[in-house]
Design an enzyme around this catalytic site. Structure first.
Site, PDB file in Angstrom:
ATOM      1  N   GLU A 181      -6.745  12.290  -5.341  1.00 24.92           N
ATOM      2  CA  GLU A 181      -7.695  11.180  -5.168  1.00 24.92           C
ATOM      3  C   GLU A 181      -9.053  11.652  -4.652  1.00 24.92           C
ATOM      4  O   GLU A 181      -9.560  11.204  -3.630  1.00 24.92           O
ATOM      5  CB  GLU A 181      -7.070  10.123  -4.233  1.00 24.92           C
ATOM      6  CG  GLU A 181      -5.728   9.608  -4.776  1.00 24.92           C
ATOM      7  CD  GLU A 181      -5.019   8.652  -3.834  1.00 24.92           C
ATOM      8  OE1 GLU A 181      -5.614   8.231  -2.837  1.00 24.92           O
ATOM      9  OE2 GLU A 181      -3.838   8.326  -4.103  1.00 24.92           O
ATOM     10  N   ASN A 222      -4.626  14.905  -9.207  1.00 23.68           N
ATOM     11  CA  ASN A 222      -3.798  13.699  -9.225  1.00 23.68           C
ATOM     12  C   ASN A 222      -4.603  12.516  -8.706  1.00 23.68           C
ATOM     13  O   ASN A 222      -5.274  12.614  -7.680  1.00 23.68           O
ATOM     14  CB  ASN A 222      -2.560  13.919  -8.341  1.00 23.68           C
ATOM     15  CG  ASN A 222      -1.558  12.782  -8.417  1.00 23.68           C
ATOM     16  OD1 ASN A 222      -1.115  12.403  -9.501  1.00 23.68           O
ATOM     17  ND2 ASN A 222      -1.198  12.213  -7.270  1.00 23.68           N
ATOM     18  N   HIS A 258      -0.214   3.435 -10.792  1.00 23.14           N
ATOM     19  CA  HIS A 258       0.032   2.262  -9.952  1.00 23.14           C
ATOM     20  C   HIS A 258      -0.617   1.057 -10.643  1.00 23.14           C
ATOM     21  O   HIS A 258      -1.841   0.905 -10.648  1.00 23.14           O
ATOM     22  CB  HIS A 258      -0.562   2.461  -8.559  1.00 23.14           C
ATOM     23  CG  HIS A 258       0.125   3.519  -7.748  1.00 23.14           C
ATOM     24  ND1 HIS A 258       1.435   3.407  -7.341  1.00 23.14           N
ATOM     25  CD2 HIS A 258      -0.307   4.703  -7.275  1.00 23.14           C
ATOM     26  CE1 HIS A 258       1.791   4.480  -6.653  1.00 23.14           C
ATOM     27  NE2 HIS A 258       0.754   5.293  -6.590  1.00 23.14           N
ATOM     28  N   GLU A 287       3.255   8.599 -10.341  1.00 24.14           N
ATOM     29  CA  GLU A 287       3.576   7.622  -9.286  1.00 24.14           C
ATOM     30  C   GLU A 287       3.724   6.202  -9.858  1.00 24.14           C
ATOM     31  O   GLU A 287       3.258   5.236  -9.301  1.00 24.14           O
ATOM     32  CB  GLU A 287       2.485   7.613  -8.197  1.00 24.14           C
ATOM     33  CG  GLU A 287       2.168   8.975  -7.614  1.00 24.14           C
ATOM     34  CD  GLU A 287       1.173   8.935  -6.482  1.00 24.14           C
ATOM     35  OE1 GLU A 287       0.904   7.833  -5.946  1.00 24.14           O
ATOM     36  OE2 GLU A 287       0.655   9.993  -6.092  1.00 24.14           O
ATOM     37  N   ASP A 289       4.419   2.582 -10.759  1.00 17.23           N
ATOM     38  CA  ASP A 289       5.060   1.340 -10.349  1.00 17.23           C
ATOM     39  C   ASP A 289       4.170   0.199 -10.856  1.00 17.23           C
ATOM     40  O   ASP A 289       2.993   0.394 -11.145  1.00 17.23           O
ATOM     41  CB  ASP A 289       5.316   1.252  -8.837  1.00 17.23           C
ATOM     42  CG  ASP A 289       4.102   1.538  -7.961  1.00 17.23           C
ATOM     43  OD1 ASP A 289       4.304   2.004  -6.826  1.00 17.23           O
ATOM     44  OD2 ASP A 289       2.952   1.313  -8.404  1.00 17.23           O
TER      45      ASP A 289
HETATM   46  O1  G3I Z   1       5.764   7.556  10.113  1.00 14.52           O
HETATM   47  C1  G3I Z   1       5.223   6.370  10.724  1.00 14.52           C
HETATM   48  C2  G3I Z   1       6.222   5.771  11.691  1.00 14.52           C
HETATM   49  O2  G3I Z   1       6.423   6.675  12.772  1.00 14.52           O
HETATM   50  C3  G3I Z   1       5.682   4.427  12.216  1.00 14.52           C
HETATM   51  O3  G3I Z   1       6.657   3.839  13.043  1.00 14.52           O
HETATM   52  C4  G3I Z   1       5.402   3.526  11.005  1.00 14.52           C
HETATM   53  C5  G3I Z   1       4.890   2.178  11.412  1.00 14.52           C
HETATM   54  O4  G3I Z   1       3.511   2.289  11.711  1.00 14.52           O
HETATM   55  O5  G3I Z   1       4.405   4.154  10.149  1.00 14.52           O
HETATM   56  C6  G3I Z   1       4.919   5.363   9.619  1.00 14.52           C
HETATM   57  O6  G3I Z   1       3.929   5.956   8.803  1.00 14.52           O
HETATM   58  C7  G3I Z   1       3.770   5.275   7.551  1.00 14.52           C
HETATM   59  C8  G3I Z   1       3.993   6.294   6.420  1.00 14.52           C
HETATM   60  O7  G3I Z   1       3.751   5.684   5.143  1.00 14.52           O
HETATM   61  C9  G3I Z   1       5.411   6.836   6.440  1.00 14.52           C
HETATM   62  O8  G3I Z   1       6.314   5.799   6.216  1.00 14.52           O
HETATM   63  C10 G3I Z   1       2.327   4.759   7.485  1.00 14.52           C
HETATM   64  O9  G3I Z   1       2.179   3.720   8.431  1.00 14.52           O
HETATM   65  C11 G3I Z   1       2.054   4.218   6.092  1.00 14.52           C
HETATM   66  O10 G3I Z   1       0.681   3.906   5.970  1.00 14.52           O
HETATM   67  C12 G3I Z   1       2.385   5.278   5.035  1.00 14.52           C
HETATM   68  O11 G3I Z   1       2.195   4.686   3.757  1.00 14.52           O
HETATM   69  C13 G3I Z   1       2.256   5.624   2.675  1.00 14.52           C
HETATM   70  C14 G3I Z   1       0.894   5.617   1.973  1.00 14.52           C
HETATM   71  O12 G3I Z   1       0.919   6.545   0.874  1.00 14.52           O
HETATM   72  C15 G3I Z   1      -0.206   6.045   2.932  1.00 14.52           C
HETATM   73  O13 G3I Z   1      -1.423   6.095   2.207  1.00 14.52           O
HETATM   74  C16 G3I Z   1       3.313   5.171   1.668  1.00 14.52           C
HETATM   75  O14 G3I Z   1       4.605   5.255   2.262  1.00 14.52           O
HETATM   76  C17 G3I Z   1       3.260   6.039   0.425  1.00 14.52           C
HETATM   77  O15 G3I Z   1       4.118   5.503  -0.572  1.00 14.52           O
HETATM   78  C18 G3I Z   1       1.844   6.081  -0.139  1.00 14.52           C
HETATM   79  O16 G3I Z   1       1.822   6.972  -1.187  1.00 14.52           O
HETATM   80  C19 G3I Z   1       0.541   7.184  -1.814  1.00 14.52           C
HETATM   81  C20 G3I Z   1       0.533   8.574  -2.374  1.00 14.52           C
HETATM   82  O17 G3I Z   1       0.793   9.505  -1.349  1.00 14.52           O
HETATM   83  C21 G3I Z   1      -0.791   8.855  -3.062  1.00 14.52           C
HETATM   84  N1  G3I Z   1      -1.020   7.866  -4.122  1.00 14.52           N
HETATM   85  C22 G3I Z   1      -1.000   6.477  -3.631  1.00 14.52           C
HETATM   86  C23 G3I Z   1       0.344   6.191  -2.981  1.00 14.52           C
HETATM   87  C24 G3I Z   1       0.421   4.751  -2.548  1.00 14.52           C
HETATM   88  O18 G3I Z   1      -0.543   4.500  -1.552  1.00 14.52           O
END
Ligand code: G3I
Length: 375
Positions: A181, A222, A258, A287, A289
């Site tokens: 990105e 990507n 996405h 990715e 969905d």
């Molecule tokens: O690990 C913490 C945890 O300790 C805490 O309790 C919890 C609640 O705040 O948050 C957890 O971290 C989260 C993390 O995912 C792991 O689960 C973050 O808040 C959350 O923002 C994060 O979201 C991820 C997102 O990227 C962040 O930008 C999504 O799971 C993930 O599916 C998403 O994936 C991205 C790709 O990497 C890049 N392309 C877009 C895609 C969707 O955004």
């Protein structure tokens, strides 16, 4: 055709000399070796003509790896999830545990526990691994995101991270999303800590260092919203062309996929992937969905199936589009509801692991592509 030198970096413009300097800087010092698990050969394409055509990985034509992003907490705690990841998919991507905030939570302290678990799971299930991701603007730990580093310092930090991480999994990770990105929707380089401190040559540097650390890994750009032909995918086309002309080891471009039923689907995804292929690049859907404004009705679920099909068909019609990865496969664990209020149901299976029209569409399309049309 714009060259990398002329690619607009809104608010940040680096003299061409900086780019040349970046390219000529000495080869990196390799950091202290990190004990790496024994590198097993990459799993061959386990596609079994006599396999179970009722699972995605065996329905797929030879050479096409069907993958999913993996939620490591679900893999550890949900036996049905764990079983389906192993049974349905021939490739896995770490949804979160190979990002900086997990791998290097403090400067110089690496935590590979969760990533090792995924690599071991993949080995045990004959799956390939897509590494995600080495350079991004998001999910960086505070010490990095809020640090005040010189250009030289930040380059050394990036170089060490890439060499340490990619070197650890040398021979075990098939493809890396090296730069994730990095453009905005207008085709300008996205403002991030890397661009603002190092300049645009951070991109070439990252690919070169990853290649030094694992010459066999396939290295990808990507991004999302580059499924069709548009200003953003044009910028990637130009960047990839320029980098390869400079001898930078860029091997592929991943379109994330996405999508949302309310936005429709790009009509020129095939043409877009094929133009990257014409540059000699591999491509991938990385990715996929297709989210739906909730509650999802039957028409929207059918439209969702068409969205997945548009991505899969484009990949099947593009030489060296080697993988089709969904970003999670069950609505029980999806990033979408947390990020898009009022939307959800984006995956192939529902929250109880029941197949949706999208799953059946993907399975049918894979089977047809295998010449195993289903009775
Ligand atoms: O690990 C913490 C945890 O300790 C805490 O309790 C919890 C609640 O705040 O948050 C957890 O971290 C989260 C993390 O995912 C792991 O689960 C973050 O808040 C959350 O923002 C994060 O979201 C991820 C997102 O990227 C962040 O930008 C999504 O799971 C993930 O599916 C998403 O994936 C991205 C790709 O990497 C890049 N392309 C877009 C895609 C969707 O955004």
């Amino acid at each position: 055709m714009r060259s990398l030198l002329s690619i607009r970096t809104r608010g940040v413009r680096r003299a061409g000399a900086a780019l040349v300097l970046g390219a000529l800087l000495l080869a990196p010092a390799t950091p202290a070796a990190v004990a790496a698990p024994a590198a097993a050969p990459l799993p061959a394409d386990r596609h079994q003509p006599e396999g179970d055509p009722d699972v995605l990985r065996d329905a797929a034509p030879r050479g096409l790896f069907v993958g999913t992003a993996v939620d490591m907490a679900a893999l550890a705690n949900d036996p049905v999830y764990r079983e389906r990841v192993g049974a349905e998919f021939s490739s896995v991507t770490a949804e979160n545990v190979m990002k900086w905030e997990t791998l290097q939570p403090e400067r110089g302290r690496y935590d590979f526990a969760a990533a090792d678990e995924l690599v071991e799971f993949a080995r045990a299930n004959g799956q390939r691994v897509r590494g995600h991701t080495l350079v991004w603007h998001n999910q960086n730990p505070a010490w990095l995101a809020e640090g005040d580093f010189s250009r030289q310092e930040l380059r050394a930090i990036l170089r060490e991270h890439i060499h340490t991480v990619v070197g650890r999994y040398r021979g075990q990770i098939w493809q890396w999303d090296v730069a994730n990105e990095i453009f905005d929707d207008e085709g300008n380089l996205r403002q991030n800590i890397w661009l603002e401190t190092i300049g645009p040559d951070y991109i070439a540097d990252a690919f070169r260092w990853a290649h030094q650390a694992d010459p066999r890994a396939q290295l990808f750009l990507n991004d999302y919203n580059i499924e069709g032909v548009n200003a953003k995918s044009d910028a990637y086309y130009e960047l990839a062309r320029q980098l390869r002309r400079e001898g930078v080891p860029v091997h592929g471009v991943g379109v994330q996929g996405h999508l949302g039923v309310q936005y429709g689907f790009a009509p020129d995804t095939t043409a877009n992937l094929q133009r990257f292929a014409a540059l000699g690049l591999r491509t991938a859907v990385t990715e996929a969905d297709v989210r739906i404004p909730m509650p999802a009705d039957t028409v929207e679920l059918q439209a969702q199936a068409q969205g997945y099909s548009s991505l899969l068909t484009a990949c099947l019609r593009t030489p060296r589009c080697d993988s089709f990865t969904v970003w999670g496969f069950t609505d029980r664990y999806s990033w979408v509801p947390d990020w898009f209020e009022g939307e959800g149901a984006a995956n192939l299976l529902d929250e109880d692991y029941n197949p949706k029209p999208a799953y059946r569409e993907v399975l049918e399309t894979l089977a047809l592509a295998s010449g195993r049309g289903r009775d």
